[in-house]
Design a protein around this motif. Sequence first.
Motif, PDB file in Angstrom:
ATOM      1  N   TYR A  35       1.041  -1.243  -0.088  1.00  0.00           N
ATOM      2  CA  TYR A  35      -0.031  -0.037   0.021  1.00  0.00           C
ATOM      3  C   TYR A  35       0.801   1.180   0.024  1.00  0.00           C
ATOM      4  O   TYR A  35       1.650   1.517   0.854  1.00  0.00           O
ATOM      5  CB  TYR A  35      -0.971   0.017   1.291  1.00  0.00           C
ATOM      6  CG  TYR A  35      -1.772  -1.154   1.329  1.00  0.00           C
ATOM      7  CD1 TYR A  35      -1.395  -2.416   1.454  1.00  0.00           C
ATOM      8  CD2 TYR A  35      -3.010  -1.146   0.796  1.00  0.00           C
ATOM      9  CE1 TYR A  35      -2.082  -3.634   1.581  1.00  0.00           C
ATOM     10  CE2 TYR A  35      -3.873  -2.235   0.756  1.00  0.00           C
ATOM     11  CZ  TYR A  35      -3.354  -3.503   1.212  1.00  0.00           C
ATOM     12  OH  TYR A  35      -4.057  -4.698   1.172  1.00  0.00           O
ATOM     13  N   SER A  37       1.588   4.810   0.299  1.00  0.00           N
ATOM     14  CA  SER A  37       0.890   5.727   1.091  1.00  0.00           C
ATOM     15  C   SER A  37       1.566   7.328   1.156  1.00  0.00           C
ATOM     16  O   SER A  37       2.838   7.318   0.701  1.00  0.00           O
ATOM     17  CB  SER A  37       1.016   5.297   2.790  1.00  0.00           C
ATOM     18  OG  SER A  37       0.402   4.232   2.809  1.00  0.00           O
ATOM     19  N   GLY A  51      -3.454   9.166   2.940  1.00  0.00           N
ATOM     20  CA  GLY A  51      -4.196   8.039   2.268  1.00  0.00           C
ATOM     21  C   GLY A  51      -3.192   7.256   1.525  1.00  0.00           C
ATOM     22  O   GLY A  51      -1.902   7.352   1.503  1.00  0.00           O
ATOM     23  N   ASN A  58      -6.865   0.606  -6.001  1.00  0.00           N
ATOM     24  CA  ASN A  58      -7.833   1.240  -5.019  1.00  0.00           C
ATOM     25  C   ASN A  58      -7.208   2.330  -4.364  1.00  0.00           C
ATOM     26  O   ASN A  58      -6.073   2.223  -3.931  1.00  0.00           O
ATOM     27  CB  ASN A  58      -8.355   0.084  -4.232  1.00  0.00           C
ATOM     28  CG  ASN A  58      -9.151  -0.804  -4.991  1.00  0.00           C
ATOM     29  OD1 ASN A  58      -9.600  -0.446  -6.069  1.00  0.00           O
ATOM     30  ND2 ASN A  58      -9.482  -2.153  -4.601  1.00  0.00           N
ATOM     31  N   THR A  59      -7.889   3.045  -4.076  1.00  0.00           N
ATOM     32  CA  THR A  59      -7.502   4.191  -2.963  1.00  0.00           C
ATOM     33  C   THR A  59      -8.386   4.509  -1.738  1.00  0.00           C
ATOM     34  O   THR A  59      -9.390   4.135  -1.663  1.00  0.00           O
ATOM     35  CB  THR A  59      -7.547   5.584  -3.829  1.00  0.00           C
ATOM     36  OG1 THR A  59      -8.826   5.904  -4.160  1.00  0.00           O
ATOM     37  CG2 THR A  59      -6.500   5.581  -5.215  1.00  0.00           C
ATOM     38  N   TYR A  60      -7.617   4.988  -0.694  1.00  0.00           N
ATOM     39  CA  TYR A  60      -8.449   5.345   0.471  1.00  0.00           C
ATOM     40  C   TYR A  60      -7.758   6.463   1.043  1.00  0.00           C
ATOM     41  O   TYR A  60      -6.485   6.477   1.132  1.00  0.00           O
ATOM     42  CB  TYR A  60      -8.301   4.065   1.624  1.00  0.00           C
ATOM     43  CG  TYR A  60      -9.276   4.313   2.632  1.00  0.00           C
ATOM     44  CD1 TYR A  60      -8.699   4.777   3.835  1.00  0.00           C
ATOM     45  CD2 TYR A  60     -10.579   3.925   2.771  1.00  0.00           C
ATOM     46  CE1 TYR A  60      -9.211   4.905   5.025  1.00  0.00           C
ATOM     47  CE2 TYR A  60     -11.277   4.046   3.909  1.00  0.00           C
ATOM     48  CZ  TYR A  60     -10.551   4.605   4.838  1.00  0.00           C
ATOM     49  OH  TYR A  60     -11.439   4.972   6.201  1.00  0.00           O
ATOM     50  N   TYR A  61      -8.744   7.273   1.476  1.00  0.00           N
ATOM     51  CA  TYR A  61      -8.163   8.561   2.162  1.00  0.00           C
ATOM     52  C   TYR A  61      -8.545   8.994   3.583  1.00  0.00           C
ATOM     53  O   TYR A  61      -9.913   8.434   3.668  1.00  0.00           O
ATOM     54  CB  TYR A  61      -8.803   9.881   1.164  1.00  0.00           C
ATOM     55  CG  TYR A  61      -8.438   9.563  -0.502  1.00  0.00           C
ATOM     56  CD1 TYR A  61      -9.276   9.276  -1.020  1.00  0.00           C
ATOM     57  CD2 TYR A  61      -7.184   9.655  -0.761  1.00  0.00           C
ATOM     58  CE1 TYR A  61      -8.884   9.148  -2.620  1.00  0.00           C
ATOM     59  CE2 TYR A  61      -6.639   9.423  -1.916  1.00  0.00           C
ATOM     60  CZ  TYR A  61      -7.849   9.040  -2.825  1.00  0.00           C
ATOM     61  OH  TYR A  61      -7.502   8.985  -4.389  1.00  0.00           O
ATOM     62  N   THR A  62      -8.067   9.570   4.215  1.00  0.00           N
ATOM     63  CA  THR A  62      -8.417   9.996   5.576  1.00  0.00           C
ATOM     64  C   THR A  62      -9.554  11.201   5.502  1.00  0.00           C
ATOM     65  O   THR A  62      -9.474  11.863   4.420  1.00  0.00           O
ATOM     66  CB  THR A  62      -7.612  10.668   6.285  1.00  0.00           C
ATOM     67  OG1 THR A  62      -7.945  11.206   7.707  1.00  0.00           O
ATOM     68  CG2 THR A  62      -6.727  11.720   5.604  1.00  0.00           C
ATOM     69  N   SER A  70      -6.366  13.498  -3.281  1.00  0.00           N
ATOM     70  CA  SER A  70      -6.870  12.217  -4.170  1.00  0.00           C
ATOM     71  C   SER A  70      -5.267  11.883  -4.594  1.00  0.00           C
ATOM     72  O   SER A  70      -4.139  12.709  -4.419  1.00  0.00           O
ATOM     73  CB  SER A  70      -7.403  12.456  -5.536  1.00  0.00           C
ATOM     74  OG  SER A  70      -6.566  13.765  -6.440  1.00  0.00           O
TER      75      SER A  70
END
Length: 118
Positions: A35, A37, A51, A58-62, A70
């Motif tokens: 991942y 970061s 994030g 795939n992405t994930y953000y605070t 982004s």
Amino acid sequence: QVQLQESGPGLVKPSQTLSPTCTVSGGSITTNDYYWSWIRQPPEKRPEWIGYIAYSGNTYYTPSLKNRNSISRDTSKNQYTLRLRSVTPEDTAMYCCARVDEKYESVWGQGAQVTVSS
């Protein structure tokens, strides 16, 4: 051995977009179970995780950055980029990229200082 290196403008004006890039060597950003970061540390404050973009894309953000951020990648260059829109002086920080695995072990870049000022 994987290495990460941040790059990008060190000075950004308020309301503009901050966009550091992390260049990865010694390993592919599409390798399973990693991942990629972004973390930042403002002056005299604790580090803040921004994030990640996973090996799958795939992405994930605070949520704390209120959808201003982004993360995208260029697999042909083995790079990934953070974009933080509508910046203010409170976004001034050391921006670091890091590879994190599923055991939460990490490899970090040296960091890039970004200052938001007119």
